[in-house]
Design a protein around this motif. Structure first.
Motif, short mmCIF file in Angstrom:
data_model
loop_
_atom_site.label_atom_id
_atom_site.label_comp_id
_atom_site.label_asym_id
_atom_site.label_seq_id
_atom_site.Cartn_x
_atom_site.Cartn_y
_atom_site.Cartn_z
N GLY A 105 1.17 11.24 10.51
CA GLY A 105 1.17 12.75 10.44
C GLY A 105 2.65 13.03 9.87
O GLY A 105 3.52 12.13 10.04
N VAL A 106 2.50 14.07 9.34
CA VAL A 106 3.66 14.67 8.48
C VAL A 106 4.38 15.80 8.77
O VAL A 106 5.30 16.36 8.16
N TYR A 107 3.98 16.16 10.04
CA TYR A 107 4.93 17.57 10.61
C TYR A 107 6.13 17.09 10.69
O TYR A 107 6.77 16.04 11.08
N GLN A 108 7.18 18.22 10.21
CA GLN A 108 8.48 18.11 10.25
C GLN A 108 9.09 16.77 9.39
O GLN A 108 10.25 16.32 9.71
N ILE A 109 8.20 16.41 8.35
CA ILE A 109 8.75 15.59 7.53
C ILE A 109 8.99 16.47 6.32
O ILE A 109 8.28 16.99 5.63
N ARG A 110 10.52 16.65 6.04
CA ARG A 110 10.90 17.53 4.93
C ARG A 110 10.39 16.89 3.47
O ARG A 110 10.21 15.74 3.37
N PRO A 111 10.09 18.06 2.68
CA PRO A 111 9.47 17.65 1.46
C PRO A 111 10.23 16.46 0.74
O PRO A 111 9.67 15.58 0.26
N ALA A 112 11.62 16.71 0.90
CA ALA A 112 12.37 15.53 -0.01
C ALA A 112 12.34 14.19 0.75
O ALA A 112 12.33 13.18 -0.01
N GLN A 113 11.71 13.98 1.82
CA GLN A 113 11.56 12.66 2.60
C GLN A 113 9.98 12.44 2.15
O GLN A 113 9.86 11.03 2.67
N ILE A 114 9.06 12.96 1.89
CA ILE A 114 7.75 12.52 1.66
C ILE A 114 7.57 11.52 0.81
O ILE A 114 6.98 10.78 1.14
N PRO A 115 8.06 11.44 -0.32
CA PRO A 115 7.71 10.42 -1.13
C PRO A 115 8.23 8.93 -0.60
O PRO A 115 7.21 8.22 -0.73
N THR A 116 9.12 8.74 0.22
CA THR A 116 9.45 7.48 0.76
C THR A 116 8.56 7.20 2.04
O THR A 116 7.96 6.11 2.14
N ALA A 117 8.30 8.06 2.72
CA ALA A 117 7.39 7.99 4.03
C ALA A 117 6.07 7.86 3.39
O ALA A 117 5.35 6.82 3.89
N ILE A 118 5.39 8.26 2.65
CA ILE A 118 4.01 8.20 2.18
C ILE A 118 4.12 6.73 1.31
O ILE A 118 3.00 6.06 1.64
N THR A 119 5.08 6.41 0.61
CA THR A 119 5.06 5.26 -0.23
C THR A 119 5.15 4.12 0.87
O THR A 119 4.24 3.15 0.91
N THR A 120 5.85 4.25 1.76
CA THR A 120 6.13 3.31 3.04
C THR A 120 4.64 2.87 3.66
O THR A 120 4.22 2.07 3.86
N ALA A 121 4.23 4.26 4.12
CA ALA A 121 2.82 4.26 4.71
C ALA A 121 1.85 3.54 3.89
O ALA A 121 1.11 2.49 4.50
N LEU A 122 1.74 3.74 2.68
CA LEU A 122 0.65 3.21 1.96
C LEU A 122 0.91 1.71 1.76
O LEU A 122 -0.05 0.79 1.64
N ASN A 123 2.11 1.20 1.64
CA ASN A 123 2.40 -0.10 1.51
C ASN A 123 2.22 -0.89 2.77
O ASN A 123 1.96 -2.17 2.77
N SER A 124 1.94 -0.27 3.84
CA SER A 124 1.67 -0.76 5.09
C SER A 124 0.35 -0.61 5.69
O SER A 124 0.10 -1.00 6.70
N GLY A 125 -0.53 -0.27 4.58
CA GLY A 125 -1.87 -0.12 4.89
C GLY A 125 -2.54 1.21 5.58
O GLY A 125 -3.57 1.32 5.67
N TYR A 126 -1.59 2.35 5.55
CA TYR A 126 -2.34 3.69 6.02
C TYR A 126 -2.93 3.93 4.93
O TYR A 126 -2.60 3.73 3.55
N ARG A 127 -4.08 4.69 4.97
CA ARG A 127 -4.91 5.55 4.31
C ARG A 127 -5.07 6.80 4.27
O ARG A 127 -5.58 7.63 3.70
N SER A 128 -4.67 7.47 5.36
CA SER A 128 -4.84 8.85 5.95
C SER A 128 -3.45 9.60 6.18
O SER A 128 -2.68 9.00 6.79
#
Ligand SMILES: NC(=O)c1ccc[n+]([C@@H]2O[C@H](COP(=O)([O-])OP(=O)(O)OC[C@H]3O[C@@H](n4cnc5c(N)ncnc54)[C@H](OP(=O)(O)O)[C@@H]3O)[C@@H](O)[C@H]2O)c1
Length: 259
Positions: A20-43
């Motif tokens: 879930g990306v509510y309240q993840i600021r745009p500037a934080q999104i690249p790190t959050a999503i890259t970390t998630a994808l590397n940990s197996g998240y796909r959604s």
């Protein structure tokens, strides 16, 4: 381990765990999503209201993961209820995100009289193949019943606040009866009760963190979970929930937390 896929009522498959990306600021999104994808998240669960659809799309695009392996949810916001407004809101989200897998009505309020028209717009998007599945969020039984009575497509999903302290048993039973998948927002109750004694004791018993214990409870309930974190270590922690199983008596102890 990759999250298991659940099959929605129209055959579309959705990962049971997403970010879930509510309240993840745009500037934080690249790190959050890259970390998630590397940990197996796909959604990824976003919304027009979160203000980060373009950054989510960019982070997914640059990941190199084929689009067909990803699952993107977004939502039409309260100020865009009504047939034409909703179609325009979808166009804006699609311009930002590209393909959208699951499109939800964010809330039935505030224009209660309009959500049926909003739903008809979602039905059109589904029939035109512009989205793979459609659903709702924050709908109660009465509002779901109205959609079932007055429209053609049964929502694939109802995304509602759900965690051990708000278990939504009557609503979940209604969903099961009608083939609607339950998706939990605030699955961790925003971290407010992670020091609860029942939770910490069970977490210690299984050698897991309180957040992992709570997420495992959701998975065994059969709900779809979309925990939010902007913290890389927590994003990884929240995905490491597929290598243990809660015993029935521990599930019963957790059922007692409902308030
Ligand atoms: N449809 C709706 O109306 C609706 C409403 C609310 C939310 N949602 C969706 O549901 C998603 C999740 O809900 P939510 O953000 O309200 O709440 P949540 O996922 O229950 O909790 C998020 C909070 O818990 C913290 N946290 C995350 N992992 C943790 C861990 N392992 N240990 C300790 N703390 C942890 C996060 O902190 P950090 O980020 O600082 O790590 C953040 O403060 C949202 O992002 C959104 O996609 C939908």
């Amino acid at each position: 381990m990759a999250p298991p896929l659940l099959t929605l009522n129209n055959g579309t498959k959705i990962p049971q765990l997403g970010l879930g990306v509510y309240q993840i600021r745009p500037a934080q999104i690249p790190t959050a999503i890259t970390t998630a994808l590397n940990s197996g998240y796909r959604s990824i669960d976003t919304a027009a209201m979160y203000g980060n659809e373009p950054e989510v799309a960019e982070a997914l695009r640059t990941s190199g993961i084929p689009r067909r392996d990803l699952f993107i949810t977004t939502k039409v916001w309260n100020t865009d209820h009504g047939y034409d407004n909703t179609l325009r809101a979808f166009d804006r989200s699609a311009a930002a995100l590209g393909e959208i897998d699951l499109y939800l009505i964010h809330w039935p309020q505030p224009q209660h009289n309009l959500y049926v028209e909003t739903w008809r717009a979602l039905e059109r998007l589904l029939h035109e193949g512009r989205v793979r599945a459609i659903g709702v969020s924050n709908f109660g039984i009465q509002e779901l019943r109205r959609l079932l009575d007055e429209t053609d497509v049964i929502p694939a999903v109802n995304q509602v606040e759900l965690h051990p302290w708000q278990q939504q048993a009557p609503l979940r039973a209604f969903h099961t009866e009608h083939g609607i998948a339950t998706e939990a927002w605030s699955p961790l109750a925003r971290g407010r009760h992670l020091n609860d004694r029942v939770i910490t004791a069970l977490a210690a018993k299984y050698g897991k963190t309180p957040a992992q214990l709570v997420l495992r409870w959701h998975l065994q309930l059969g709900t779809i979970v979309i925990p939010k974190s902007a913290t890389p270590s927590r994003i990884r922690e929240n995905a490491a929930v597929f290598d243990f199983e809660l015993a029935d008596d521990d599930l019963l102890a957790l059922a007692e937390l409902d308030s």
